[in-house]
Scaffold this motif. Structure first.
Motif, PDB file in Angstrom:
ATOM      1  N   TYR A  76       1.582 -12.299  -3.283  1.00 56.02           N
ATOM      2  CA  TYR A  76       0.504 -11.337  -3.479  1.00 56.02           C
ATOM      3  C   TYR A  76       0.265 -11.154  -4.974  1.00 56.02           C
ATOM      4  N   VAL A  77      -0.960 -11.415  -5.418  1.00 58.59           N
ATOM      5  CA  VAL A  77      -1.312 -11.237  -6.822  1.00 58.59           C
ATOM      6  C   VAL A  77      -2.114  -9.948  -6.944  1.00 58.59           C
ATOM      7  N   ILE A  78      -1.643  -9.071  -7.821  1.00 57.29           N
ATOM      8  CA  ILE A  78      -2.318  -7.797  -8.067  1.00 57.29           C
ATOM      9  C   ILE A  78      -2.850  -7.841  -9.492  1.00 57.29           C
ATOM     10  N   PRO A 109       5.882 -11.251 -15.222  1.00 60.47           N
ATOM     11  CA  PRO A 109       4.865 -10.705 -14.329  1.00 60.47           C
ATOM     12  C   PRO A 109       5.104 -10.945 -12.835  1.00 60.47           C
ATOM     13  N   THR A 110       6.121 -11.747 -12.483  1.00 65.04           N
ATOM     14  CA  THR A 110       6.349 -12.098 -11.081  1.00 65.04           C
ATOM     15  C   THR A 110       7.750 -11.685 -10.647  1.00 65.04           C
ATOM     16  N   THR A 111       7.830 -11.103  -9.441  1.00 63.37           N
ATOM     17  CA  THR A 111       9.124 -10.676  -8.923  1.00 63.37           C
ATOM     18  C   THR A 111       9.995 -11.901  -8.629  1.00 63.37           C
ATOM     19  N   ASP A 112      11.307 -11.708  -8.686  1.00 68.41           N
ATOM     20  CA  ASP A 112      12.247 -12.807  -8.468  1.00 68.41           C
ATOM     21  C   ASP A 112      12.085 -13.450  -7.092  1.00 68.41           C
ATOM     22  N   ASP A 113      11.699 -12.645  -6.095  1.00 62.18           N
ATOM     23  CA  ASP A 113      11.535 -13.175  -4.743  1.00 62.18           C
ATOM     24  C   ASP A 113      10.163 -13.826  -4.524  1.00 62.18           C
ATOM     25  N   LEU A 114       9.368 -13.910  -5.601  1.00 66.31           N
ATOM     26  CA  LEU A 114       8.023 -14.486  -5.558  1.00 66.31           C
ATOM     27  C   LEU A 114       7.107 -13.788  -4.547  1.00 66.31           C
ATOM     28  N   MET A 115       7.336 -12.488  -4.362  1.00 64.06           N
ATOM     29  CA  MET A 115       6.493 -11.718  -3.456  1.00 64.06           C
ATOM     30  C   MET A 115       5.246 -11.201  -4.187  1.00 64.06           C
ATOM     31  N   PHE A 116       5.431 -10.692  -5.440  1.00 61.16           N
ATOM     32  CA  PHE A 116       4.325 -10.103  -6.188  1.00 61.16           C
ATOM     33  C   PHE A 116       4.203 -10.669  -7.593  1.00 61.16           C
ATOM     34  N   THR A 117       2.955 -10.817  -8.030  1.00 59.53           N
ATOM     35  CA  THR A 117       2.638 -11.084  -9.425  1.00 59.53           C
ATOM     36  C   THR A 117       1.671  -9.994  -9.846  1.00 59.53           C
ATOM     37  N   VAL A 118       1.933  -9.364 -10.990  1.00 58.41           N
ATOM     38  CA  VAL A 118       1.057  -8.308 -11.508  1.00 58.41           C
ATOM     39  C   VAL A 118       0.470  -8.798 -12.825  1.00 58.41           C
ATOM     40  N   VAL A 132     -10.172  -0.071 -11.458  1.00 59.06           N
ATOM     41  CA  VAL A 132     -10.244  -1.037 -10.366  1.00 59.06           C
ATOM     42  C   VAL A 132      -9.024  -1.953 -10.373  1.00 59.06           C
ATOM     43  N   VAL A 133      -8.551  -2.251  -9.158  1.00 56.27           N
ATOM     44  CA  VAL A 133      -7.444  -3.178  -8.962  1.00 56.27           C
ATOM     45  C   VAL A 133      -7.865  -4.146  -7.856  1.00 56.27           C
ATOM     46  N   VAL A 134      -7.548  -5.423  -8.032  1.00 56.76           N
ATOM     47  CA  VAL A 134      -7.742  -6.393  -6.960  1.00 56.76           C
ATOM     48  C   VAL A 134      -6.346  -6.788  -6.495  1.00 56.76           C
ATOM     49  N   ALA A 135      -6.067  -6.502  -5.234  1.00 54.94           N
ATOM     50  CA  ALA A 135      -4.758  -6.818  -4.657  1.00 54.94           C
ATOM     51  C   ALA A 135      -4.977  -7.781  -3.497  1.00 54.94           C
ATOM     52  N   ASP A 136      -4.413  -8.955  -3.603  1.00 49.91           N
ATOM     53  CA  ASP A 136      -4.550  -9.980  -2.569  1.00 49.91           C
ATOM     54  C   ASP A 136      -6.022 -10.214  -2.237  1.00 49.91           C
ATOM     55  N   GLU A 137      -6.841 -10.347  -3.291  1.00 52.37           N
ATOM     56  CA  GLU A 137      -8.279 -10.635  -3.212  1.00 52.37           C
ATOM     57  C   GLU A 137      -9.117  -9.478  -2.657  1.00 52.37           C
ATOM     58  N   ILE A 148      -1.850   2.733  -5.785  1.00 55.13           N
ATOM     59  CA  ILE A 148      -1.505   1.313  -5.870  1.00 55.13           C
ATOM     60  C   ILE A 148      -0.166   1.041  -5.202  1.00 55.13           C
ATOM     61  N   LEU A 149       0.742   2.005  -5.244  1.00 54.33           N
ATOM     62  CA  LEU A 149       2.033   1.814  -4.568  1.00 54.33           C
ATOM     63  C   LEU A 149       1.835   1.773  -3.050  1.00 54.33           C
ATOM     64  N   GLU A 150       0.880   2.542  -2.547  1.00 48.95           N
ATOM     65  CA  GLU A 150       0.552   2.505  -1.113  1.00 48.95           C
ATOM     66  C   GLU A 150      -0.051   1.148  -0.742  1.00 48.95           C
ATOM     67  N   VAL A 151      -0.949   0.662  -1.576  1.00 50.80           N
ATOM     68  CA  VAL A 151      -1.563  -0.645  -1.338  1.00 50.80           C
ATOM     69  C   VAL A 151      -0.478  -1.719  -1.314  1.00 50.80           C
ATOM     70  N   MET A 152       0.426  -1.658  -2.277  1.00 58.98           N
ATOM     71  CA  MET A 152       1.504  -2.631  -2.369  1.00 58.98           C
ATOM     72  C   MET A 152       2.377  -2.597  -1.112  1.00 58.98           C
ATOM     73  N   LYS A 153       2.699  -1.397  -0.640  1.00 61.89           N
ATOM     74  CA  LYS A 153       3.539  -1.265   0.567  1.00 61.89           C
ATOM     75  C   LYS A 153       2.836  -1.796   1.814  1.00 61.89           C
TER      76      LYS A 153
END
Length: 162
Positions: A76-78, A109-118, A132-137, A148-153
């Motif tokens: 997921y790219v945010i 910018p990327t988590t160790d588990d390759l789940m998120f890139t910010v 504005v934020v684009v999360a997963d397009e 944004i933490l809710e969106v991420m969850k």
């Protein structure tokens, strides 16, 4: 076949499908990134050698266009906009909340588990919805640090539960 040949077989097929034409370099890099998820250095070197062009030329194209990444990106790219309108309306606390929650920095910018890139971007073209934020397009306007933490969850419900 050697291991190296097997490792780069798909890459060679991509190059061959474009007949090794230098004018197709961007398309080759796009397909390669789709295959690998990013553009590893050894892949760029292989492309340069196979196409008989300098590695600097390939690297130059790969670093010039924002669509290409030389590091692995998360599932997921945010993208947090930090253009003028978004900055003035509070994009910085959004970025800080994401980085804190995911243990990321500007240099990591990327988590160790390759789940998120910010990532931060200069403008997303939706200034009226700032910040504005684009999360997963998907575009999220009038975002907050809590929001944004809710969106991420919602993207990855188990990612932040340790």
């Amino acid at each position: 076949m050697e291991n190296t040949d097997i490792k780069f077989l798909k890459l060679q097929q991509i190059i061959d499908s474009h007949e090794g034409k230098v004018s197709h370099l961007i398309a080759i890099l796009q397909e390669t990134q789709s295959e690998y998820g990013y553009l590893p250095k050894e892949v760029l070197t292989y492309i340069a050698t196979a196409m008989k062009i300098s590695p600097a030329t390939v690297l130059g194209v790969a670093t010039f266009y924002a669509q290409f990444s030389l590091i692995p990106k998360g599932k997921y790219v945010i993208r947090v906009c930090d253009g003028t309108a978004c900055h003035v309306r509070g994009s910085e606390p959004i970025m800080m909340a994401l980085r804190k929650e995911l243990s990321l920095t500007a240099d990591k910018p990327t988590t160790d588990d390759l789940m998120f890139t910010v990532e931060t971007v200069s403008c997303l073209g939706a200034c009226g919805l700032a910040p504005v934020v684009v999360a997963d397009e998907e575009v999220h306007g009038q975002m907050t640090a809590e929001g944004i933490l809710e969106v991420m969850k919602k993207l990855a419900p188990t990612a932040s539960e340790n």
